[in-house]
Design a protein around this motif. Structure first.
Motif, PDB file in Angstrom:
ATOM      1  N   UNK A 195       0.962  -1.128   0.099  1.00  0.00           N
ATOM      2  CA  UNK A 195      -0.036   0.047  -0.168  1.00  0.00           C
ATOM      3  C   UNK A 195       0.786   1.314   0.343  1.00  0.00           C
ATOM      4  N   UNK A 196       1.980   0.833   0.853  1.00  0.00           N
ATOM      5  CA  UNK A 196       2.896   2.283   0.783  1.00  0.00           C
ATOM      6  C   UNK A 196       3.713   2.325  -0.360  1.00  0.00           C
ATOM      7  N   UNK A 197       3.907   1.569  -0.911  1.00  0.00           N
ATOM      8  CA  UNK A 197       4.523   1.638  -2.405  1.00  0.00           C
ATOM      9  C   UNK A 197       3.698   2.533  -3.564  1.00  0.00           C
ATOM     10  N   UNK A 198       2.515   1.992  -3.551  1.00  0.00           N
ATOM     11  CA  UNK A 198       1.537   2.142  -4.364  1.00  0.00           C
ATOM     12  C   UNK A 198       0.842   3.982  -4.148  1.00  0.00           C
ATOM     13  N   UNK A 199       1.286   4.261  -2.623  1.00  0.00           N
ATOM     14  CA  UNK A 199       1.084   5.447  -2.492  1.00  0.00           C
ATOM     15  C   UNK A 199       1.666   6.436  -2.728  1.00  0.00           C
ATOM     16  N   UNK A 200       3.355   5.379  -3.263  1.00  0.00           N
ATOM     17  CA  UNK A 200       4.244   6.467  -4.083  1.00  0.00           C
ATOM     18  C   UNK A 200       4.624   7.172  -5.352  1.00  0.00           C
ATOM     19  N   UNK A 201       2.950   5.851  -5.930  1.00  0.00           N
ATOM     20  CA  UNK A 201       3.324   5.830  -7.041  1.00  0.00           C
ATOM     21  C   UNK A 201       3.433   4.639  -8.152  1.00  0.00           C
ATOM     22  N   UNK A 202       4.238   3.759  -7.117  1.00  0.00           N
ATOM     23  CA  UNK A 202       4.881   2.215  -7.631  1.00  0.00           C
ATOM     24  C   UNK A 202       3.717   1.477  -7.964  1.00  0.00           C
ATOM     25  N   UNK A 203       3.452   0.708  -9.079  1.00  0.00           N
ATOM     26  CA  UNK A 203       2.809  -0.770  -8.713  1.00  0.00           C
ATOM     27  C   UNK A 203       2.829  -1.614  -8.170  1.00  0.00           C
ATOM     28  N   UNK A 204       2.414  -2.387  -8.094  1.00  0.00           N
ATOM     29  CA  UNK A 204       3.098  -3.883  -7.220  1.00  0.00           C
ATOM     30  C   UNK A 204       2.435  -5.355  -7.686  1.00  0.00           C
ATOM     31  N   UNK A 205       1.641  -5.656  -8.451  1.00  0.00           N
ATOM     32  CA  UNK A 205       0.763  -6.667  -8.834  1.00  0.00           C
ATOM     33  C   UNK A 205       1.472  -6.602 -10.162  1.00  0.00           C
ATOM     34  N   UNK A 206       0.626  -8.307 -10.938  1.00  0.00           N
ATOM     35  CA  UNK A 206       1.516  -8.136 -11.874  1.00  0.00           C
ATOM     36  C   UNK A 206       1.087  -6.737 -13.290  1.00  0.00           C
ATOM     37  N   UNK A 207       2.385  -6.679 -14.076  1.00  0.00           N
ATOM     38  CA  UNK A 207       2.587  -5.782 -14.889  1.00  0.00           C
ATOM     39  C   UNK A 207       1.007  -6.030 -16.381  1.00  0.00           C
ATOM     40  N   UNK A 208       0.109  -5.542 -16.400  1.00  0.00           N
ATOM     41  CA  UNK A 208      -0.033  -5.089 -17.585  1.00  0.00           C
ATOM     42  C   UNK A 208       0.253  -5.070 -18.513  1.00  0.00           C
ATOM     43  N   UNK A 209      -0.394  -5.797 -19.638  1.00  0.00           N
ATOM     44  CA  UNK A 209       0.164  -5.884 -21.298  1.00  0.00           C
ATOM     45  C   UNK A 209       1.179  -4.184 -21.616  1.00  0.00           C
ATOM     46  N   UNK A 210       2.232  -4.388 -21.545  1.00  0.00           N
ATOM     47  CA  UNK A 210       2.941  -3.470 -22.524  1.00  0.00           C
ATOM     48  C   UNK A 210       4.139  -3.341 -21.706  1.00  0.00           C
TER      49      UNK A 210
ATOM     50  N   UNK B 185      -4.945   2.749  -9.480  1.00  0.00           N
ATOM     51  CA  UNK B 185      -6.637   2.769  -9.347  1.00  0.00           C
ATOM     52  C   UNK B 185      -6.422   1.414  -8.126  1.00  0.00           C
ATOM     53  N   UNK B 186      -6.556   1.024  -7.815  1.00  0.00           N
ATOM     54  CA  UNK B 186      -6.831  -0.113  -6.948  1.00  0.00           C
ATOM     55  C   UNK B 186      -8.056  -0.687  -5.950  1.00  0.00           C
ATOM     56  N   UNK B 187      -8.788  -0.440  -5.530  1.00  0.00           N
ATOM     57  CA  UNK B 187     -10.147  -0.176  -4.552  1.00  0.00           C
ATOM     58  C   UNK B 187      -9.930  -0.877  -3.657  1.00  0.00           C
ATOM     59  N   UNK B 188      -9.595  -2.035  -3.995  1.00  0.00           N
ATOM     60  CA  UNK B 188      -9.127  -3.428  -2.690  1.00  0.00           C
ATOM     61  C   UNK B 188      -8.085  -2.414  -1.801  1.00  0.00           C
ATOM     62  N   UNK B 189      -7.373  -1.800  -2.075  1.00  0.00           N
ATOM     63  CA  UNK B 189      -6.560  -0.929  -1.367  1.00  0.00           C
ATOM     64  C   UNK B 189      -7.302   0.468  -0.411  1.00  0.00           C
ATOM     65  N   UNK B 190      -8.211   0.861  -1.424  1.00  0.00           N
ATOM     66  CA  UNK B 190      -8.521   1.694  -1.198  1.00  0.00           C
ATOM     67  C   UNK B 190      -7.802   3.236  -2.443  1.00  0.00           C
ATOM     68  N   UNK B 191      -6.641   2.890  -3.171  1.00  0.00           N
ATOM     69  CA  UNK B 191      -6.197   3.626  -4.354  1.00  0.00           C
ATOM     70  C   UNK B 191      -6.927   4.350  -5.368  1.00  0.00           C
ATOM     71  N   UNK B 192      -6.978   5.416  -5.569  1.00  0.00           N
ATOM     72  CA  UNK B 192      -7.665   5.963  -6.226  1.00  0.00           C
ATOM     73  C   UNK B 192      -7.605   6.749  -6.880  1.00  0.00           C
ATOM     74  N   UNK B 193      -6.751   6.945  -8.825  1.00  0.00           N
ATOM     75  CA  UNK B 193      -6.094   8.081  -9.127  1.00  0.00           C
ATOM     76  C   UNK B 193      -4.782   8.316  -8.850  1.00  0.00           C
ATOM     77  N   UNK B 194      -3.465   7.754  -8.151  1.00  0.00           N
ATOM     78  CA  UNK B 194      -2.896   8.848  -7.392  1.00  0.00           C
ATOM     79  C   UNK B 194      -1.760   8.322  -8.903  1.00  0.00           C
TER      80      UNK B 194
END
Length: 529
Positions: free
Chosen positions: A156-171, A250-259
């Motif tokens: 969560x802390x890493x996503x709040x800093x703007x870094x994605x932590x889950x599977x990388x999307x296509x591309x 954006x990650x709804x389960x973590x409460x991340x929205x348009x970071x």
């Protein structure tokens, strides 16, 4: 039945159970090979032959029934009820890390008369022994849940800093960062393929999601399934609705929205909004999968009798095949009555050539467009000022809502506030992006509109190429609607696009000049003037 060492004198064979939950455990010496070696050595000391080994490489979140190796071990015990087995494992943490499932697994082993041997713990069939075993299992549960909580907090802390932590999307793909950890970067040339699909759907080049899917299926770099290049619709939906491609998280389960994210975006937020608007609009009939590149007017020219687009085909003759357009609408008087391709496309060529203006008219049009450019530039400046004012209002509203959230105790009200703040945050990002992408003041009319004027001056140059995509561009830019074709009389009067219509009206004198007094009624002049 007990599983202490008093019964070890009569086992028939040993079953070894080994488990790792992370790849790091193979590196730090607690991997499957080292566990198997220690368990084999224990079986040798007890004089018991090893009959089978059951490895696991998943955690199962504490549930032993989610581990294939443990399920197979129990099935092996059930398949050999006449044998007495030792079940040897390295550590209680390898056995189970959840109190409930640990006790359930202990009962399952006792039911099958299996004798458990742990290398780091001595099982005792006494109240004190059972209590200690339960306490150690509970400690394992606590440790597992604490590790899970800590992992989620770090993610969560890493996503709040703007870094994605889950599977990388296509591309995108992960690389090692210089300061540690991993970051996502563009995965070229796949990223360009994804960008073209997204922008193509946003601008209408791909009219439907089915066309997007067919485009991606034709790209060797884009992952598909099986020899038939199957691509589920769910993958297309995920692609078109993922804010990740705009450079936001954006990650709804973590409460991340348009970071605001740290990775490079593929498309603008404005393009993303156009995609969502198109998805929410009226669905259009998809283009046929077997559309033939040999018929560029297919789907554009319509039947004069029923109004439906012509289809096309190759008709087999005695020595070769012949190309035809035809109406395929049942009930139409022209149903299945073919028209030679050279006729329908030859007459269309004359229409395209007729769009070319004279040199004097083109110079006049260029002057007219330059004046329109000046007016639009002034309007753009006014819009920029309006967006800046709107952005200030949105920021103030976000700050107000954040202040109000602090004083609210109702969970439902807090959720409503968070939803509203998320929507405003998205609006703020969109406004900031538009302001950041506004045209430079140094951008000149000639630089921006050069290619458009070249097309306007001679659309025939594009149409005469062999490029199917360029031909379709001519159809979309030069005409406002499909063209009707009558089998007896040929083409009906086409509806041409506004720029060509303006030139046509000017050439025929179909325009009125504004009165010298302006748009408002003239006022009488005062005497002496």
């Amino acid at each position: 039945m007990t599983d202490d060492r008093n019964d070890i004198s009569v086992p028939d064979a040993a079953l070894l159970y080994c488990r790792i939950s992370t790849a790091q455990q193979d590196i730090d010496g607690s991997g499957l090979d080292s566990q198997e070696h220690r368990c084999r050595e224990k079986a040798r000391q007890l004089g018991c032959p090893v009959e089978a080994i059951f490895p696991d490489t998943v955690t199962g979140e504490g549930d032993f029934m989610k581990r294939p190796g443990m399920v197979e071990l129990l099935a092996h015990l059930d398949a050999n009820p006449h044998k007495r087995y030792l079940v040897i494992f390295d550590d209680l943490k390898r056995y189970a890390r959840d109190t409930e499932f640990h006790l359930a697994l202990r009962r399952a082993m006792m039911k099958r008369k299996a004798i458990r041997i742990c290398l780091n713990f001595k099982f005792e069939d006494t109240p004190e022994g059972k209590f200690l075993e339960t306490m150690l299992a509970a400690t394992g549960t606590l440790e597992r849940e604490q590790n899970a909580r800590q992992t989620k907090q770090k993610m969560l802390a890493r996503m709040e800093q703007g870094f994605w932590v889950y599977h990388a999307p296509r591309g995108y793909r992960y690389i090692e960062a210089k300061n540690g950890g991993k970051i996502v970067v563009l995965d070229e040339p796949l990223a360009s393929v994804v960008r073209e699909a997204l922008e193509g759907y946003a601008c209408g080049r791909f009219e439907t999601q089915a066309e997007v899917r067919r485009y991606l299926q034709d790209q060797p770099l884009f992952p598909t399934y099986g020899p038939n290049k199957y691509l589920p619709q769910q993958r297309i939906t995920e692609l078109l609705t993922n804010p990740f491609y705009t450079g936001h998280l954006c990650h709804e389960p973590s409460g991340i929205s348009w970071v605001k994210a740290q990775h490079e975006p593929l498309i603008s937020l404005e393009t993303f909004e156009k995609i969502q608007e198109r998805r929410a609009g009226n669905a259009k009939a998809p283009t046929r999968k077997n559309i033939n590149l040999d018929f560029p007017l297919r789907g554009f020219v319509t039947c004069n009798d029923c109004g439906n687009p012509y289809t096309s085909c190759w008709s087999k003759g005695k020595k070769k095949k012949y190309p035809y357009y035809l109406c395929d609408t049942r009930g139409c008087v022209s149903y299945r009555k073919s028209i030679r391709r050279e006729r329908i496309e030859g007459e269309f060529v004359e229409i395209v050539k007729s769009l070319q203006p004279t040199k004097d008219l083109f110079r006049f049009a260029k002057t007219m467009f330059a004046e329109a450019w000046r007016q639009r530039s002034q309007q753009a400046q006014a819009r920029t000022k309006a967006m800046q004012d709107e952005l200030s209002t949105v920021k103030a509203e976000i700050d107000t809502l954040l202040d109000r959230v602090i004083s609210v105790s109702s969970a439902s009200v807090i959720t409503a506030f968070e939803r509203k703040i998320g929507a405003l945050e998205k609006q703020r990002r969109l406004l900031e992006e538009k302001l950041a992408d506004k045209p430079s003041n140094h951008t000149t009319f000639d630089k921006v509109i050069e290619h458009g004027l070249q097309f306007l001056g001679n659309p025939w140059n594009l149409w005469q190429t062999d490029n199917f995509a360029l031909k379709r561009i001519v159809l979309r830019l030069a005409f406002a609607d499909r063209i009707e074709f009558c089998r007896e009389k040929g083409y009906r009067t086409p509806k041409i696009a506004i720029p060509f219509k303006v030139l046509d009206d000017i050439s025929e004198g179909n325009f009125n000049m504004v009165r010298a007094a302006g748009l408002e009624p003239a006022r009488p002049r005062a005497s002496g003037f």
